[in-house]
Design an enzyme around this catalytic site. Sequence first.
Site, PDB file in Angstrom:
ATOM      1  N   GLU A  32       4.307   2.272  -4.773  1.00  0.00           N
ATOM      2  CA  GLU A  32       5.453   3.122  -5.125  1.00  0.00           C
ATOM      3  C   GLU A  32       6.711   2.715  -4.366  1.00  0.00           C
ATOM      4  O   GLU A  32       7.809   2.678  -4.928  1.00  0.00           O
ATOM      5  CB  GLU A  32       5.131   4.601  -4.851  1.00  0.00           C
ATOM      6  CG  GLU A  32       4.141   5.228  -5.811  1.00  0.00           C
ATOM      7  CD  GLU A  32       2.696   4.828  -5.567  1.00  0.00           C
ATOM      8  OE1 GLU A  32       1.866   5.032  -6.472  1.00  0.00           O
ATOM      9  OE2 GLU A  32       2.386   4.312  -4.473  1.00  0.00           O
ATOM     10  N   VAL A  78       0.810  -1.218   0.000  1.00  0.00           N
ATOM     11  CA  VAL A  78       0.000   0.000   0.000  1.00  0.00           C
ATOM     12  C   VAL A  78       0.850   1.278   0.000  1.00  0.00           C
ATOM     13  O   VAL A  78       0.363   2.349  -0.372  1.00  0.00           O
ATOM     14  CB  VAL A  78      -0.966   0.008   1.210  1.00  0.00           C
ATOM     15  CG1 VAL A  78      -0.206   0.171   2.524  1.00  0.00           C
ATOM     16  CG2 VAL A  78      -2.012   1.107   1.068  1.00  0.00           C
ATOM     17  N   TYR A  79       2.125   1.201   0.387  1.00  0.00           N
ATOM     18  CA  TYR A  79       2.959   2.417   0.460  1.00  0.00           C
ATOM     19  C   TYR A  79       3.221   2.943  -0.949  1.00  0.00           C
ATOM     20  O   TYR A  79       3.707   2.217  -1.782  1.00  0.00           O
ATOM     21  CB  TYR A  79       4.314   2.129   1.121  1.00  0.00           C
ATOM     22  CG  TYR A  79       4.295   1.616   2.532  1.00  0.00           C
ATOM     23  CD1 TYR A  79       3.176   1.731   3.341  1.00  0.00           C
ATOM     24  CD2 TYR A  79       5.424   0.998   3.070  1.00  0.00           C
ATOM     25  CE1 TYR A  79       3.179   1.242   4.646  1.00  0.00           C
ATOM     26  CE2 TYR A  79       5.439   0.517   4.370  1.00  0.00           C
ATOM     27  CZ  TYR A  79       4.319   0.631   5.153  1.00  0.00           C
ATOM     28  OH  TYR A  79       4.325   0.148   6.437  1.00  0.00           O
ATOM     29  N   SER A  80       2.912   4.187  -1.312  1.00  0.00           N
ATOM     30  CA  SER A  80       2.293   5.188  -0.466  1.00  0.00           C
ATOM     31  C   SER A  80       1.036   5.708  -1.161  1.00  0.00           C
ATOM     32  O   SER A  80       1.026   6.781  -1.734  1.00  0.00           O
ATOM     33  CB  SER A  80       3.292   6.323  -0.234  1.00  0.00           C
ATOM     34  OG  SER A  80       3.890   6.668  -1.502  1.00  0.00           O
TER      35      SER A  80
END
Length: 314
Positions: A65, A53-55
Site C-alpha cells: 500500500e 510489506v508496508y502496511s
Amino acid sequence: MTTLRKLGTSDLEVFPLALGGNVFGWTADQDRSFAVLDAYTAAGGNFVDTADVYSAWVDGNQGGESETILGAWLEARGNRSDVVVATKVSQHPDFQGLSAANIKAAADASLRRLRTDYIDLYYTHFDQPDVPVEEIIGALDELVKAGKVRHIAASNITAERLRASLQFSDREGLARYVALQPHYNLVSRDTYEGELQDLAERAGLAAVPYYALASGFLTGKYRPGTEVESARASGAAKHLETERGRRVLDALDEVAEAHDVPVATAALAWLAAQPTVAAPIASARTVEQLPALLGVGELTLSESEIGRLTRASA
C-alpha cells in the site's frame, strides 16, 4: 538551504532526514500522504523510505500500500528524478525471504507499484541467514546490471553477515552495499553501536537509522501522567518506566530549550551527528508533524550538547 549528505560510497546525495513511508496506507490515507510528501519536498526533502510489506499488518491490506501511494504521488507530480526512493525486500506476504528468485520477483512487483523503472536504494529488509550471501548479492547485482536498482543496502543484519557480504562483493567485483538501516536512537544504542557501527565506518557505509524517535518517545510527548492517542503509544510509553528514558528526556528538554526547537529536533540532531549516520528516518502522518522533523537539517549541536545527551543515554 539544508546541505545534502553523500550516502556512503554511492553517488546519491540525500536530505539529512529520510521521510518514513510506513504510515502511508496505514495511519495516513492517500490524500494525507500526498500532503505530507508535498510539504516534505517543498522544504527541500528528497529521500523517501518505504518497503514492499508496508502496511500488510493493517486489516484488509495486502502489503504494498505504501509503495502504491508513493508511486501514484511520483506520477502525479512528475518528479521521479528529484526523489531518492528506497524500498526493501523479504517481508511482503507474497514475496517472503531472500532467495534469488524471490528478490528478482519482489523487485519487479515494487517497480510496478512505484510506477518507475528503477529503485535508487534497494534494501534486504531482514537478513535470512540460511540463504548464502553469494546468492543474495548475486541476485542484487543482477538487478543493478539490469538498471532496475541503482544501489543496494542492508537492514537488520549481523556484523558477521554484513562482513561476509562485503567481502564477497569485493572479491567478485559485484554490487556492494552502500548503506545500512539499523535500529538506532538515544534509548536504543546497543542495537547499532559497537561491532556493526565499526564495520560500517571501516567499509564506508552510511547508516540510515529506523525508529529514530523510538516510536514517538523522543518527541517528548510522552510524560508521566499523560495519555497519548497513537498506534504506537504502548511501545513508546515503556521508556518512561526506565531511569535512562527519564534522563534522556531531561537532557533533551535542556538542549531543545537552548535552541528553541522541539524535543524531536534535538533527538534527531544527536543521531545525525553520530559516526556513519547520513539521515535518520522519521515518519509524519500529518503535515503539522513535519517541521519538528525537518528541523534536523538546520540544527547543529555543540560538542558539549552531544556529550550531554550521550551521557544521559548511557
